[in-house]
Design an enzyme around this catalytic site. Structure first.
Site, PDB file in Angstrom:
ATOM      1  N   GLY A 162     -14.399  81.235 -31.902  1.00 43.15           N
ATOM      2  CA  GLY A 162     -14.143  79.988 -31.701  1.00 43.15           C
ATOM      3  C   GLY A 162     -15.505  78.780 -31.430  1.00 43.15           C
ATOM      4  O   GLY A 162     -16.259  79.643 -32.908  1.00 43.15           O
ATOM      5  N   GLY A 190     -12.546  79.632 -27.944  1.00 43.98           N
ATOM      6  CA  GLY A 190     -11.484  79.499 -28.532  1.00 43.98           C
ATOM      7  C   GLY A 190     -10.513  78.153 -28.526  1.00 43.98           C
ATOM      8  O   GLY A 190     -10.713  77.063 -27.942  1.00 43.98           O
ATOM      9  N   PHE A 191      -9.614  78.535 -29.587  1.00 44.26           N
ATOM     10  CA  PHE A 191      -8.374  76.921 -29.848  1.00 44.26           C
ATOM     11  C   PHE A 191      -8.098  77.590 -28.043  1.00 44.26           C
ATOM     12  O   PHE A 191      -8.211  76.244 -27.192  1.00 44.26           O
ATOM     13  CB  PHE A 191      -7.626  77.145 -30.666  1.00 44.26           C
ATOM     14  CG  PHE A 191      -6.007  76.983 -30.595  1.00 44.26           C
ATOM     15  CD1 PHE A 191      -5.897  75.688 -30.054  1.00 44.26           C
ATOM     16  CD2 PHE A 191      -4.973  77.796 -30.810  1.00 44.26           C
ATOM     17  CE1 PHE A 191      -4.365  75.055 -30.332  1.00 44.26           C
ATOM     18  CE2 PHE A 191      -3.738  77.141 -30.526  1.00 44.26           C
ATOM     19  CZ  PHE A 191      -3.717  76.431 -30.677  1.00 44.26           C
ATOM     20  N   ILE A 192      -7.255  78.566 -28.296  1.00 41.45           N
ATOM     21  CA  ILE A 192      -6.525  78.559 -26.436  1.00 41.45           C
ATOM     22  C   ILE A 192      -7.024  78.140 -25.260  1.00 41.45           C
ATOM     23  O   ILE A 192      -7.434  77.448 -24.856  1.00 41.45           O
ATOM     24  CB  ILE A 192      -5.384  79.636 -26.443  1.00 41.45           C
ATOM     25  CG1 ILE A 192      -4.554  79.534 -27.792  1.00 41.45           C
ATOM     26  CG2 ILE A 192      -4.802  78.949 -25.468  1.00 41.45           C
ATOM     27  CD1 ILE A 192      -3.560  80.749 -27.566  1.00 41.45           C
ATOM     28  N   LYS A 204      -4.514  95.791 -28.993  1.00 39.41           N
ATOM     29  CA  LYS A 204      -3.749  95.147 -27.842  1.00 39.41           C
ATOM     30  C   LYS A 204      -2.346  95.662 -26.906  1.00 39.41           C
ATOM     31  O   LYS A 204      -3.071  95.875 -26.100  1.00 39.41           O
ATOM     32  CB  LYS A 204      -3.428  93.613 -28.197  1.00 39.41           C
ATOM     33  CG  LYS A 204      -4.174  93.020 -28.766  1.00 39.41           C
ATOM     34  CD  LYS A 204      -4.797  92.103 -28.149  1.00 39.41           C
ATOM     35  CE  LYS A 204      -4.771  90.843 -26.740  1.00 39.41           C
ATOM     36  NZ  LYS A 204      -6.564  90.570 -26.537  1.00 39.41           N
ATOM     37  N   TYR A 224      -3.822  95.520 -35.214  1.00 41.35           N
ATOM     38  CA  TYR A 224      -4.174  94.564 -34.241  1.00 41.35           C
ATOM     39  C   TYR A 224      -3.320  94.749 -33.022  1.00 41.35           C
ATOM     40  O   TYR A 224      -3.602  94.741 -31.455  1.00 41.35           O
ATOM     41  CB  TYR A 224      -4.111  92.940 -34.762  1.00 41.35           C
ATOM     42  CG  TYR A 224      -3.760  91.742 -33.863  1.00 41.35           C
ATOM     43  CD1 TYR A 224      -5.132  91.731 -32.726  1.00 41.35           C
ATOM     44  CD2 TYR A 224      -2.800  90.866 -33.633  1.00 41.35           C
ATOM     45  CE1 TYR A 224      -5.112  90.913 -31.685  1.00 41.35           C
ATOM     46  CE2 TYR A 224      -2.682  90.040 -33.183  1.00 41.35           C
ATOM     47  CZ  TYR A 224      -3.588  89.648 -31.951  1.00 41.35           C
ATOM     48  OH  TYR A 224      -3.948  88.797 -31.070  1.00 41.35           O
ATOM     49  N   ALA A 257      -4.602  87.950 -21.668  1.00 43.21           N
ATOM     50  CA  ALA A 257      -3.756  87.439 -22.483  1.00 43.21           C
ATOM     51  C   ALA A 257      -3.424  88.316 -23.889  1.00 43.21           C
ATOM     52  O   ALA A 257      -4.946  89.328 -24.353  1.00 43.21           O
ATOM     53  CB  ALA A 257      -4.989  86.310 -23.485  1.00 43.21           C
TER      54      ALA A 257
END
Ligand code: UDP
Length: 345
Positions: free
Chosen positions: A37, A11-13, A154, A150, A118
């Protein structure tokens, strides 16, 4: 050499984190199902001997177990993210975020592997107490509004992580990431900055949702990755929750203006009602500002890049791709001011 598992590493991070881990001399194992991703994010790492990629899901318990068994440290980043994506795939959001994270945390506890989870600033919901501090109350909307699934998914992850810490001594650190942006982030799942930059570079309308007075705080991915690495190196961080972000606040309308200015674009800034942008009855957050006192105090974290530089970096990284896709060089006027000689405010 530490062996580090990064779920969601394509993925981006995740891909930026993998780069930083390799840079530190770690051996990196990525597990990613490539749902959001992209293999291109890690293409430049795949010929490195210390980098290993496995295509698969955190829902695949035996596969996850085989990877966790052989690693010394886990960064759990795999999740369904992005408000638009969450509205599109509500079942996946809950299943992957809750059941997948349960698998990761359960195995980390069983094999006694430290884990950084995360999490997200979305956790605070629509609380109006600003800035958000780790112990603040969360305020969510009704279950009929899917965006809150969401935050709730989380929040369950966080509860579970802390429960494993308390009951089974899992060495877990929870990092609540605020809006994170930078090169390689895609606007496909609703992320505002790459969307605005692409729209500006293409000369298309810059789409500001609502009245644009809602604010956000953007941190560059390089700062966020640095924060995560500082946290895992500090035993005192174990069992705790940390905000990770950049407190510099900007309204979305101001952000659109900044992108327009730095790209030199002629794009119109167009206001789009939330109902049209997302779905009828969509609830946005008016503000989302991190209090980063806790992480600053413990590990000395301070963001190094300011909004202007962050936006300029994204423009620089997107220009080539936009040129390729429109088949034209993006004109000098459409180059970021920061890249032009002598450019001022
Ligand atoms: N937004 C916008 N135009 C877009 C995409 C997003 O105005 O094309 C707004 C969105 O409604 C929100 C803010 O930008 O108020 C940040 O959106 P993003 O999805 O990047 O992150 P969020 O903070 O909502 O998780």
């Amino acid at each position: 050499m530490r062996k580090v598992l990064v779920t969601g590493g394509a993925g981006f991070i995740g891909s930026h984190l993998c780069e930083a881990l390799l840079q530190r001399g770690d051996e990196v194992f990525v597990l990613d199902d490539l749902s959001t991703g992209q293999i291109e994010n890690i293409a430049h790492l795949r010929n490195r001997k210390a980098f290993h990629f496995t295509l698969g899901s955190i829902l695949d318990f035996p596969l996850l177990e085989s990877l966790i068994k052989k690693t010394d440290l886990i960064f759990h980043l795999a999740a369904v993210v992005g408000v638009q994506k969450i509205i599109e795939v509500p079942v996946d959001t809950i299943e992957i975020n809750v059941l997948g994270s349960h698998n990761v945390l359960n195995l980390a506890a069983r094999y006694r592997k430290p884990c950084l989870l995360a999490s997200t600033s979305e956790i605070y919901g629509k609380s109006t107490k600003h800035p958000f501090t780790e112990d603040d109350d969360a305020v969510y909307g009704p279950t009929t509004k899917s965006r809150w699934s969401y935050a709730c998914s989380k929040a369950i992850d966080e509860f579970l992580a802390l429960a494993y810490h308390n009951a089974q001594d899992l060495q877990v650190i929870i990092a609540r990431l605020f809006n994170t942006t930078g090169p390689r982030q895609t606007g496909r799942y609703g992320m505002v900055l790459p969307r605005f930059v692409d729209q500006a570079l293409r000369g298309e309308p810059i789409t500001v949702f609502g009245n644009g007075h809602q604010t956000r705080c953007f941190a560059d991915v390089s700062d966020v990755v640095r924060a995560l690495l500082l946290l895992v190196d500090r035993p005192a961080a174990i069992g705790q929750v940390f905000n990770v972000g950049n407190p510099e606040e900007v309204s979305i309308l101001e952000l659109a203006r900044l992108v327009k200015k730095l790209t030199g674009s002629d794009s119109e800034i167009r206001l789009i009602p939330y109902d049209q942008a997302y779905q009828p009855g969509f609830e946005d957050m008016d503000r989302r500002v991190p209090n980063i006192g806790k992480i600053s105090e413990l590990v000395g974290f301070k963001p190094s890049l300011r909004l202007r530089e962050i936006v300029a970096r994204i423009i620089e990284s997107r220009r080539e791709q936009v040129e390729e896709s429109v088949g034209l060089p993006v004109t000098a006027e459409a180059q970021p001011h920061s890249l032009r000689a002598g450019a001022g405010e």
